[in-house]
Design a protein around this motif. Sequence first.
Motif, PDB file in Angstrom:
ATOM      1  N   LYS A  39      -7.009  -2.430  11.959  1.00 34.68           N
ATOM      2  CA  LYS A  39      -5.570  -2.573  11.744  1.00 34.68           C
ATOM      3  C   LYS A  39      -4.816  -1.351  12.247  1.00 34.68           C
ATOM      4  O   LYS A  39      -3.795  -1.469  12.934  1.00 34.68           O
ATOM      5  CB  LYS A  39      -5.265  -2.786  10.262  1.00 34.68           C
ATOM      6  CG  LYS A  39      -3.774  -2.925   9.949  1.00 34.68           C
ATOM      7  CD  LYS A  39      -3.545  -3.084   8.469  1.00 34.68           C
ATOM      8  CE  LYS A  39      -3.579  -1.771   7.731  1.00 34.68           C
ATOM      9  NZ  LYS A  39      -2.302  -1.011   7.865  1.00 34.68           N
ATOM     10  N   GLN A  43      -1.949  -1.162  15.145  1.00 32.85           N
ATOM     11  CA  GLN A  43      -0.595  -0.728  14.795  1.00 32.85           C
ATOM     12  C   GLN A  43      -0.110   0.412  15.687  1.00 32.85           C
ATOM     13  O   GLN A  43       1.085   0.522  15.957  1.00 32.85           O
ATOM     14  CB  GLN A  43      -0.547  -0.286  13.335  1.00 32.85           C
ATOM     15  CG  GLN A  43      -0.539  -1.435  12.343  1.00 32.85           C
ATOM     16  CD  GLN A  43      -0.435  -0.950  10.919  1.00 32.85           C
ATOM     17  OE1 GLN A  43      -1.257  -0.173  10.466  1.00 32.85           O
ATOM     18  NE2 GLN A  43       0.581  -1.394  10.217  1.00 32.85           N
ATOM     19  N   TYR A 193       6.782  -3.641  -2.155  1.00 32.09           N
ATOM     20  CA  TYR A 193       5.473  -4.294  -2.094  1.00 32.09           C
ATOM     21  C   TYR A 193       4.826  -4.399  -3.473  1.00 32.09           C
ATOM     22  O   TYR A 193       4.399  -5.471  -3.895  1.00 32.09           O
ATOM     23  CB  TYR A 193       4.534  -3.535  -1.151  1.00 32.09           C
ATOM     24  CG  TYR A 193       3.119  -4.070  -1.192  1.00 32.09           C
ATOM     25  CD1 TYR A 193       2.800  -5.262  -0.554  1.00 32.09           C
ATOM     26  CD2 TYR A 193       2.115  -3.411  -1.900  1.00 32.09           C
ATOM     27  CE1 TYR A 193       1.505  -5.773  -0.607  1.00 32.09           C
ATOM     28  CE2 TYR A 193       0.832  -3.908  -1.958  1.00 32.09           C
ATOM     29  CZ  TYR A 193       0.536  -5.093  -1.303  1.00 32.09           C
ATOM     30  OH  TYR A 193      -0.738  -5.599  -1.381  1.00 32.09           O
ATOM     31  N   LYS A 233       2.618  -8.352   1.347  1.00 30.52           N
ATOM     32  CA  LYS A 233       2.279  -7.606   2.558  1.00 30.52           C
ATOM     33  C   LYS A 233       3.116  -8.061   3.751  1.00 30.52           C
ATOM     34  O   LYS A 233       3.614  -7.231   4.518  1.00 30.52           O
ATOM     35  CB  LYS A 233       0.792  -7.783   2.867  1.00 30.52           C
ATOM     36  CG  LYS A 233       0.319  -7.105   4.140  1.00 30.52           C
ATOM     37  CD  LYS A 233       0.302  -5.609   4.020  1.00 30.52           C
ATOM     38  CE  LYS A 233      -0.813  -5.123   3.137  1.00 30.52           C
ATOM     39  NZ  LYS A 233      -0.938  -3.663   3.117  1.00 30.52           N
ATOM     40  N   THR A 234       3.290  -9.352   3.911  1.00 31.49           N
ATOM     41  CA  THR A 234       4.060  -9.870   5.040  1.00 31.49           C
ATOM     42  C   THR A 234       5.510  -9.418   4.972  1.00 31.49           C
ATOM     43  O   THR A 234       6.126  -9.086   5.993  1.00 31.49           O
ATOM     44  CB  THR A 234       4.001 -11.408   5.061  1.00 31.49           C
ATOM     45  OG1 THR A 234       2.626 -11.828   5.143  1.00 31.49           O
ATOM     46  CG2 THR A 234       4.744 -11.969   6.262  1.00 31.49           C
ATOM     47  N   TYR A 237       5.653  -5.506   6.042  1.00 32.61           N
ATOM     48  CA  TYR A 237       4.743  -5.013   7.077  1.00 32.61           C
ATOM     49  C   TYR A 237       5.393  -4.098   8.109  1.00 32.61           C
ATOM     50  O   TYR A 237       4.766  -3.109   8.523  1.00 32.61           O
ATOM     51  CB  TYR A 237       4.061  -6.184   7.785  1.00 32.61           C
ATOM     52  CG  TYR A 237       2.910  -5.746   8.652  1.00 32.61           C
ATOM     53  CD1 TYR A 237       1.688  -5.421   8.085  1.00 32.61           C
ATOM     54  CD2 TYR A 237       3.051  -5.642  10.038  1.00 32.61           C
ATOM     55  CE1 TYR A 237       0.631  -4.994   8.872  1.00 32.61           C
ATOM     56  CE2 TYR A 237       1.994  -5.214  10.824  1.00 32.61           C
ATOM     57  CZ  TYR A 237       0.784  -4.902  10.237  1.00 32.61           C
ATOM     58  OH  TYR A 237      -0.261  -4.467  11.021  1.00 32.61           O
ATOM     59  N   ASP A 240       5.064  -0.621   7.136  1.00 34.55           N
ATOM     60  CA  ASP A 240       3.698  -0.110   7.214  1.00 34.55           C
ATOM     61  C   ASP A 240       3.396   0.373   8.622  1.00 34.55           C
ATOM     62  O   ASP A 240       2.784   1.438   8.815  1.00 34.55           O
ATOM     63  CB  ASP A 240       2.714  -1.209   6.801  1.00 34.55           C
ATOM     64  CG  ASP A 240       1.287  -0.683   6.692  1.00 34.55           C
ATOM     65  OD1 ASP A 240       1.082   0.314   5.991  1.00 34.55           O
ATOM     66  OD2 ASP A 240       0.392  -1.274   7.322  1.00 34.55           O
ATOM     67  N   TYR A 284       5.041  -6.438  13.980  1.00 33.55           N
ATOM     68  CA  TYR A 284       3.985  -7.108  13.221  1.00 33.55           C
ATOM     69  C   TYR A 284       2.619  -7.037  13.906  1.00 33.55           C
ATOM     70  O   TYR A 284       1.735  -7.819  13.580  1.00 33.55           O
ATOM     71  CB  TYR A 284       4.369  -8.570  12.992  1.00 33.55           C
ATOM     72  CG  TYR A 284       5.462  -8.728  11.960  1.00 33.55           C
ATOM     73  CD1 TYR A 284       5.162  -8.821  10.608  1.00 33.55           C
ATOM     74  CD2 TYR A 284       6.809  -8.754  12.331  1.00 33.55           C
ATOM     75  CE1 TYR A 284       6.156  -8.955   9.652  1.00 33.55           C
ATOM     76  CE2 TYR A 284       7.812  -8.878  11.387  1.00 33.55           C
ATOM     77  CZ  TYR A 284       7.473  -8.979  10.051  1.00 33.55           C
ATOM     78  OH  TYR A 284       8.469  -9.096   9.106  1.00 33.55           O
ATOM     79  N   LEU A 287      -0.815  -7.646  12.041  1.00 28.07           N
ATOM     80  CA  LEU A 287      -0.567  -8.331  10.772  1.00 28.07           C
ATOM     81  C   LEU A 287      -1.731  -9.238  10.381  1.00 28.07           C
ATOM     82  O   LEU A 287      -2.094  -9.317   9.204  1.00 28.07           O
ATOM     83  CB  LEU A 287       0.723  -9.155  10.852  1.00 28.07           C
ATOM     84  CG  LEU A 287       1.051 -10.001   9.619  1.00 28.07           C
ATOM     85  CD1 LEU A 287       1.226  -9.121   8.386  1.00 28.07           C
ATOM     86  CD2 LEU A 287       2.295 -10.860   9.853  1.00 28.07           C
ATOM     87  N   SER A 290      -4.374  -7.272   8.977  1.00 25.97           N
ATOM     88  CA  SER A 290      -3.862  -6.688   7.747  1.00 25.97           C
ATOM     89  C   SER A 290      -3.946  -7.673   6.595  1.00 25.97           C
ATOM     90  O   SER A 290      -4.311  -7.314   5.473  1.00 25.97           O
ATOM     91  CB  SER A 290      -2.407  -6.235   7.943  1.00 25.97           C
ATOM     92  OG  SER A 290      -1.891  -5.686   6.755  1.00 25.97           O
TER      93      SER A 290
END
Length: 321
Positions: A39, A43, A193, A233-234, A237, A240, A284, A287, A290
Amino acid sequence: MSEGVAQLKHEGSRRQVVVAGAVAGLVSRFVIAPLDVIKIRLQLQVHSLSDPTSYRGLNGPVYKGTLGTLKQILHEEGLTGLWKGNIPAELLYLTYGAVQFSAYTNISHMLDTIPAPYTLPSSATSFLSGAAAGAAATTATYPLDLLRTRFAAQGNDRVYTSIAASVRSIAQHEGPMGFFRGLGAGVSQIVPYMGLFFASYESLKPIMANSPLPLPLGSSDAVAGIVASVLSKTAVYPLDTTRKRLQVQGPSRKRYVHRNIPTYTGVLMTLRHIWKHEGRRGMYRGLTVSLLKAAPASAVTMWTYERAMGIMLALDEKVEE
């Protein structure tokens, strides 16, 4: 106070809450470590599939998809490459779990003492307690989170040879604030979150417990944790991704696997830059993995916490008998 809140808090001692939370964090980290590395690599990748990159003269991005990233890491760095940054990550999850559950329990109990007519509904108590606990745990453990990201971002060309070397290097070249790069994005992410996660978890847990259908994993705790984690999480994100991009800023920025990470100076500037140059896909990127990571991590965390607390409470009962 709802039945779910009562079950999560239990009536254990503060020591038991800390131990159960720490064990839950440690076990969940061990399970999802390889997905976490994948992940982070995705990212930090700023190019889309059609853009050139200067990494080793390749045309296109360094990694292409979750499976492609997995295969390339295994091919170039071996099996141990999937556990890069695991030591600071284990310390992070161990400490984070303990602080998170301890803060959640204390804050929720405090909110329950608010007298009528100002008493909060159980959903509001869960949201506020989860958000505050997440912010406290994120701030307390952030240097470990930053080290985890930097170790996971380095390929065969090692930026840091050890945890001690990384701490010395950051302290010398970036100062104390170097350990907190991206903290604003971390807190901005974790507050909604954790609030959404705990509120969803407490709402879903009694529903799953009374489900007439057999549940996968055999536990309402695990299923409720999965669903709550995916939804939360979505929603947050992009923050993040912003946090990860900010964490690898500094004098060693061009020595990681991705040699072309732009210079970012703040949360809003980073969000605007990613949206302008990479679009929604950039926000994303990673994602999928993730969510694959978040589901087992949250399920294992909540399941382990409940079981660890149950075991300690049972042991206390036997001692009393």
